[in-house]
Design a protein around this motif. Structure first.
Motif, PDB file in Angstrom:
ATOM      1  N   GLU A   1       2.373  33.592   9.581  1.00 43.32           N
ATOM      2  CA  GLU A   1       2.063  34.209  10.835  1.00 43.32           C
ATOM      3  C   GLU A   1       3.603  34.774  11.407  1.00 43.32           C
ATOM      4  O   GLU A   1       4.516  34.318  11.086  1.00 43.32           O
ATOM      5  N   LEU A   2       3.578  35.595  12.499  1.00 41.07           N
ATOM      6  CA  LEU A   2       4.820  36.056  13.163  1.00 41.07           C
ATOM      7  C   LEU A   2       5.523  34.999  13.879  1.00 41.07           C
ATOM      8  O   LEU A   2       6.671  34.954  14.237  1.00 41.07           O
ATOM      9  N   GLY A   3       4.743  34.150  14.623  1.00 44.84           N
ATOM     10  CA  GLY A   3       5.153  32.872  15.516  1.00 44.84           C
ATOM     11  C   GLY A   3       4.199  32.170  16.119  1.00 44.84           C
ATOM     12  O   GLY A   3       3.043  32.187  15.617  1.00 44.84           O
ATOM     13  N   LYS A   4       4.529  31.436  16.995  1.00 47.30           N
ATOM     14  CA  LYS A   4       3.653  30.488  17.707  1.00 47.30           C
ATOM     15  C   LYS A   4       2.325  31.377  18.513  1.00 47.30           C
ATOM     16  O   LYS A   4       2.711  32.431  18.720  1.00 47.30           O
ATOM     17  N   VAL A   5       1.299  30.847  18.543  1.00 46.55           N
ATOM     18  CA  VAL A   5       0.019  31.756  19.017  1.00 46.55           C
ATOM     19  C   VAL A   5       0.286  32.218  20.268  1.00 46.55           C
ATOM     20  O   VAL A   5       0.157  33.421  20.784  1.00 46.55           O
ATOM     21  N   ASP A   6       1.076  31.442  21.279  1.00 50.29           N
ATOM     22  CA  ASP A   6       1.151  32.035  22.714  1.00 50.29           C
ATOM     23  C   ASP A   6       2.770  32.456  22.796  1.00 50.29           C
ATOM     24  O   ASP A   6       2.844  32.813  23.812  1.00 50.29           O
ATOM     25  N   ALA A   7       3.532  32.725  21.751  1.00 48.10           N
ATOM     26  CA  ALA A   7       4.895  33.120  22.054  1.00 48.10           C
ATOM     27  C   ALA A   7       5.216  34.635  22.001  1.00 48.10           C
ATOM     28  O   ALA A   7       5.894  34.924  22.343  1.00 48.10           O
ATOM     29  N   GLY A   8       3.912  35.181  21.389  1.00 46.07           N
ATOM     30  CA  GLY A   8       4.028  36.767  21.605  1.00 46.07           C
ATOM     31  C   GLY A   8       3.586  37.361  20.392  1.00 46.07           C
ATOM     32  O   GLY A   8       2.317  36.985  20.317  1.00 46.07           O
ATOM     33  N   GLY A   9       4.039  38.400  19.842  1.00 47.35           N
ATOM     34  CA  GLY A   9       3.314  39.092  18.494  1.00 47.35           C
ATOM     35  C   GLY A   9       3.705  40.288  18.352  1.00 47.35           C
ATOM     36  O   GLY A   9       4.689  40.857  19.040  1.00 47.35           O
ATOM     37  N   GLY A  10       2.988  40.957  17.533  1.00 47.07           N
ATOM     38  CA  GLY A  10       3.467  42.452  17.124  1.00 47.07           C
ATOM     39  C   GLY A  10       2.324  43.110  16.197  1.00 47.07           C
ATOM     40  O   GLY A  10       1.378  42.308  15.890  1.00 47.07           O
ATOM     41  N   GLY A  11       2.482  44.268  16.022  1.00 42.36           N
ATOM     42  CA  GLY A  11       1.553  45.025  15.238  1.00 42.36           C
ATOM     43  C   GLY A  11       2.152  45.937  14.154  1.00 42.36           C
ATOM     44  O   GLY A  11       3.260  46.330  14.052  1.00 42.36           O
ATOM     45  N   THR A  12       1.304  46.607  13.390  1.00 42.66           N
ATOM     46  CA  THR A  12       1.711  47.287  12.299  1.00 42.66           C
ATOM     47  C   THR A  12       0.609  48.364  12.132  1.00 42.66           C
ATOM     48  O   THR A  12      -0.232  48.666  13.130  1.00 42.66           O
ATOM     49  N   ILE A  13       0.641  49.407  11.303  1.00 41.40           N
ATOM     50  CA  ILE A  13      -0.042  50.421  10.777  1.00 41.40           C
ATOM     51  C   ILE A  13      -1.616  50.073  10.203  1.00 41.40           C
ATOM     52  O   ILE A  13      -2.605  50.756   9.927  1.00 41.40           O
TER      53      ILE A  13
END
Length: 465
Positions: free
Chosen positions: A406-418
């Motif tokens: 995963e990108l990081g901890k669940v509530d830490a943030g995030g991001g997207g792709t195509i």
């Protein structure tokens, strides 16, 4: 679940292949610092590998057959490459998709000004950046000047040893007590990211009584006129991108890593390109699509939200089986895709934002992200379990080192792709790519082992899915 460290299983032959791929990769990073440069490089490599321009084949009314290799370009900023498979196109394709835009700073359309005998270019940052990371770095300008007569003048200043470089200044620490009290997001504000480009006034004609106003700005325009035959109004139709100056470098005493600008997402784009160019034939049609604008939402004519890819697939169907809207729909729905985008590498210096059991690690190979998005998987594709199982089998059979993360901890943030955009066609899609340290910084870090394993994994996907 512990995954193997790829470095521990390489023999000398594999290490030589790894070094070769990474040297080619670094050269591509140096030659492709903008979308236009990436596309020009991809076309050059594709044509050398026997790929033909789809537009030229259309003019000749060529009927495509298994083994044919074609490419199509959109506005010099996106490209789709195809190797026609033995199966009918309506059975679907194996698609590698990545983006070639990276966070940077863009020059505005009315940018040149003088302030206290210093000349600047006004700017607007592109994509998600930490603005404070871009000050006091040697910077380069890459892009094009489009003139009214249709002439396109390429610009590249700052990456050759004899070139000048540019800089965005910062406040000296001796006077920065109030600045240092600010949040990181506003320590340097967007309107203060203007590029310092000159300080020398234009030489005056001693026979004239009146001194030139804004002589430093005038001198900059004289130089632009001299080297690029550019008038100030030509700024209105330029695309000038400010990027870090300097070449991709080996990182670490062991030379196990690559330090370079733009590895998000060119590490996936170039390895995908290498993979399709090195794949001689396929059962299902293979595709590599490299697109623009992902960092700002995949919008515009050259982003993944455009109809460029769908239109090209329709042309392929027409040139293989004859025009059929239904076969186009089947080709898209029956396809399988790796949305090749980078993942966040576990950084022990910032361990508090990672969940270690679900993190990507340097040296452990190609990263698969079942889902991306942020917090409650918002904006995510979230791949199907059956598809994951199929991919695991293909990667294991090809002896590819890989990991799930995963990108990081669940509530830490995030991001997207195509990924979610292509999933709208009903095809199977999963995010996959290379783990990156310092993602979106001017200089990012990758593991050479992961670059090599990504290449191997993309070849296996094209050949065996």
């Amino acid at each position: 679940m512990e995954r193997r460290n790829a470095w521990k299983v390489y023999d000398q032959t594999e290490l030589e292949k790894l070094d070769k791929i990474n040297e080619t990769y670094k050269n591509c990073l140096d030659d492709g610092k903008t979308e236009r440069e990436c596309i020009a490089l991809a076309v050059k490599k594709a044509e050398a590998a026997g790929y033909k321009n789809l537009k030229e084949l259309q003019k000749e009314h060529v009927k495509l057959k298994a083994g044919d290799k074609v490419y199509a370009v959109c506005m010099d900023k996106s490209i789709a490459l195809f190797i026609i498979g033995q199966e009918p196109l309506e059975n679907g394709m194996n698609i590698l998709g990545a983006h070639i835009d990276s966070p940077r700073i863009d020059v505005k359309q009315n940018p040149l000004y003088e302030n206290e005998e210093l000349a600047y270019l006004d700017t607007h940052y592109y994509g998600g950046i930490k603005k404070y990371q871009w000050v006091t770095l040697p910077l380069a300008i890459h892009g094009v000047i489009a003139k009214k007569d249709g002439t396109i003048v390429p610009v590249s200043i700052g990456d050759e040893e004899e070139d000048p470089v540019f800089v965005i200044t910062d406040l000296l620490v001796h006077l920065a007590s109030k600045q240092l009290e600010k949040k990181g997001s506003v320590v340097v504000e967007g309107e203060k990211l203007d590029l310092l480009i000159g300080s020398r006034p234009l030489e005056q004609d001693p026979s004239l009584d009146q001194e030139e106003k804004e002589a430093v700005r005038a001198n900059v325009m004289e130089l632009l006129k001299k080297y690029y035959d550019m008038e100030e109004e030509d700024f209105l139709s330029t695309e000038l991108e400010i990027v870090p100056a300097g070449k991709a470098r080996d990182c670490g005493l062991d030379r196990s890593m690559v330090l370079a600008y733009g590895q998000d997402d060119r590490v996936c784009a170039f390895t995908s390109l290498f993979a399709i160019l090195d794949t001689p034939q396929v059962t299902r049609t293979g595709c590599c699509i490299l697109v623009d604008k992902e960092e700002i939402g995949s919008v515009g004519a050259t982003g993944m939200h455009s109809r460029f890819f769908e239109n090209v697939v329709a042309e392929l169907v027409a040139m293989t089986d004859g025009e059929s809207e239904l076969k186009v729909r089947r080709a898209l729905q029956n396809s399988r895709m790796l949305s090749s985008d980078v993942s966040a590498a576990y950084d022990p210096m910032y361990a508090d934002v990672f969940e270690k059991r679900s993190s990507a690690f340097f040296g452990k190979g190609l990263v698969f992200n079942k889902f991306t998005g942020s917090r409650g998987k918002s904006g995510s594709n979230d791949a199907n379990a059956e598809y994951l199982a199929k991919i695991r089998g293909v990667m294991d059979d090809a002896d590819v080192s890989y990991q799930f993360a995963e990108l990081g901890k669940v509530d830490a943030g995030g991001g997207g792709t195509i990924a979610y955009i292509m999933a709208n066609y009903g095809m199977e899609v999963i995010d996959s790519g290379v783990a990156v340290l310092s993602m979106h910084a001017p200089w990012e870090v990758t593991s050479k082992a992961d670059v090599y394993e990504a290449y191997k994994g993309y070849v296996a996907f094209l050949e065996n899915m």
